[in-house]
Design an enzyme around this catalytic site. Structure first.
Site, PDB file in Angstrom:
ATOM      1  N   ASP A  73       0.844  -1.190   0.000  1.00 27.24           N
ATOM      2  CA  ASP A  73       0.000   0.000   0.000  1.00 27.24           C
ATOM      3  C   ASP A  73       0.886   1.249   0.000  1.00 27.24           C
ATOM      4  OD1 ASP A  73      -2.381   1.594   0.390  1.00 27.24           O
ATOM      5  OD2 ASP A  73      -1.778   1.756   2.495  1.00 27.24           O
ATOM      6  N   ASP A 109      -0.255   5.185   0.775  1.00 26.64           N
ATOM      7  CA  ASP A 109      -0.517   6.157   1.836  1.00 26.64           C
ATOM      8  C   ASP A 109      -0.723   5.456   3.175  1.00 26.64           C
ATOM      9  OD1 ASP A 109      -0.507   7.712  -0.393  1.00 26.64           O
ATOM     10  OD2 ASP A 109      -2.607   8.349  -0.275  1.00 26.64           O
ATOM     11  N   CYS A 155      -6.295   2.308  -8.074  1.00 30.97           N
ATOM     12  CA  CYS A 155      -7.736   2.408  -8.313  1.00 30.97           C
ATOM     13  C   CYS A 155      -8.158   3.853  -8.063  1.00 30.97           C
ATOM     14  CB  CYS A 155      -8.512   1.476  -7.390  1.00 30.97           C
ATOM     15  SG  CYS A 155     -10.304   1.758  -7.446  1.00 30.97           S
ATOM     16  N   CYS A 196     -16.618  -0.533  -8.126  1.00 29.83           N
ATOM     17  CA  CYS A 196     -15.736  -1.053  -9.174  1.00 29.83           C
ATOM     18  C   CYS A 196     -15.145  -2.396  -8.736  1.00 29.83           C
ATOM     19  CB  CYS A 196     -14.613  -0.062  -9.468  1.00 29.83           C
ATOM     20  SG  CYS A 196     -13.461   0.135  -8.090  1.00 29.83           S
TER      21      CYS A 196
END
Length: 358
Positions: A12, A14, A96, A104
């Site tokens: 990941d 952030d 994304c 989504c």
């Protein structure tokens, strides 16, 4: 692990690689770009240990008025430049841009972003991980079928993650089922706990225990074979399954000795030279004084070593002198174990090959 499968860290952004801005949760200016403590040296260490790096991030509304692409690009590109300046390379940056309400298929923990990795067989599921600070990262790992690690600056920081990943035991498990045999083998190269071996052939059990004992690893093996016919399939398939498990446990072979040589002497003078080269070859020299030892045919001894060399990718030279057949066979399994111990011993993270691969 096939040649195409790799140990990959899906990381990941952030809150894991860089600080997540506490107010608006958007990294949209250079002033907000703050790296998480120790992320640089740890990623370098993990990369040097053979892990590939892939960034996977949800960026709500990226490209909309609420989060213009240009505002994202400036700090993101600076971050990537700084990583690159330290030799840290991400194979992919998967993002994304959708809001949760868009429903989504690519927003974590959905699999859309990593679909190609899953469908194309790129992932070594035993040595790949998802690392992130949110529950969605752990859910992504579960959906992918790999382990998730929850990053926390205080409770699980980057040095702690490195310790977990680099100290991971070299463990592998193989199940091999055919019309002749049903075999379950598990090896732990960094454990010397007592092995459990049940092949249905007492002398063969004893020989396999010699490999584990002198090889310095734990072996748990169960074989259900067609012994009502003979010992051929059980011995051969055990060698293939054990070789596959050892190869799998070694991973990318970084830090191993690779070469092994042993020359113990008892009644029989046995010699073993081996190279974990991924170029299988066997040179075997022995003339046994009996056709069987216990319930095991001595003609299966060279076949065992041929099969394990093929499955593990060994270049193997093995010989023993004349003597009692029991001692001859035992000397071969012992000397193989001693040489294997040298070859699989890990010291550092360097790959023992000028080719860059083994």
């Amino acid at each position: 692990m096939s040649l195409s499968q790799q140990a990959i860290l899906f990381i990941d952004r952030d809150g894991t690689l860089v600080e997540e801005p506490p107010i608006d949760k958007q990294l949209d200016t250079l002033a907000k770009l703050v790296f998480e403590p120790m992320v640089m040296p740890v990623l370098t260490q993990l990369q040097n240990a053979g892990f590939r790096l892939v960034m996977v991030s949800n960026q709500d509304g990226l490209g909309t008025d609420s989060f213009p692409q240009v505002d994202f690009d400036l700090p993101h590109n600076k971050m990537m430049d700084i990583f690159a300046s330290q030799g840290i390379v991400f194979d992919d940056v998967l993002i994304c841009p959708h809001f949760p309400e868009d429903n989504c298929t690519c927003r974590k923990p959905n699999l859309g972003l990593v679909k190609d990795y899953l469908q194309q067989g790129k992932i070594d599921f035993t040595r790949s991980f998802v690392i992130g600070d949110r529950e969605t990262d752990i859910q992504l790992a579960q959906n992918m079928g790999i382990v998730g690690i929850r990053y926390d600056r205080d409770a699980k920081d980057w040095p702690a993650i490195a310790k977990q990943l680099l100290a991971s035991s070299r463990i592998a498990e193989v199940v091999r089922k055919t019309s002749e045999t049903d075999i379950h083998v598990k090896v732990d190269l960094d454990s010397q706990a007592k092995s459990t071996i049940e092949t249905g052939i007492g002398f063969f059990d004893h020989m396999l225990d010699q490999i584990a004992t002198h090889g310095g690893f734990e072996l748990n093996l169960r074989v259900d074979g067609d012994l009502h016919i003979d010992d051929h399939h059980s011995v051969e398939d055990t060698a293939l399954a054990l070789g596959e498990a050892l190869k799998k446990a070694l991973g990318d072979k970084r830090g191993i000795g690779r070469f092994g040589f042993a020359l113990p002497m008892d009644e029989c003078r046995a010699e073993c030279i081996l190279d974990i080269s991924n170029r299988p070859h066997l040179k075997f020299e022995a003339e046994f004084s009996r056709d069987t030892v216990g319930e095991m045919a001595t003609e299966m001894v060279p076949h065992f070593f041929y099969s394990i060399a093929q499955a593990m990718g060994l270049s193997l030279h093995l010989s023993t002198s004349e003597g009692n057949a029991h001692h001859q066979v035992e000397s071969l399994f012992k000397v193989f174990g001693r040489a294997l111990r040298q070859a699989i011993q890990k010291n550092g993270e360097a790959l023992p090959s000028s080719k860059g691969t083994l």
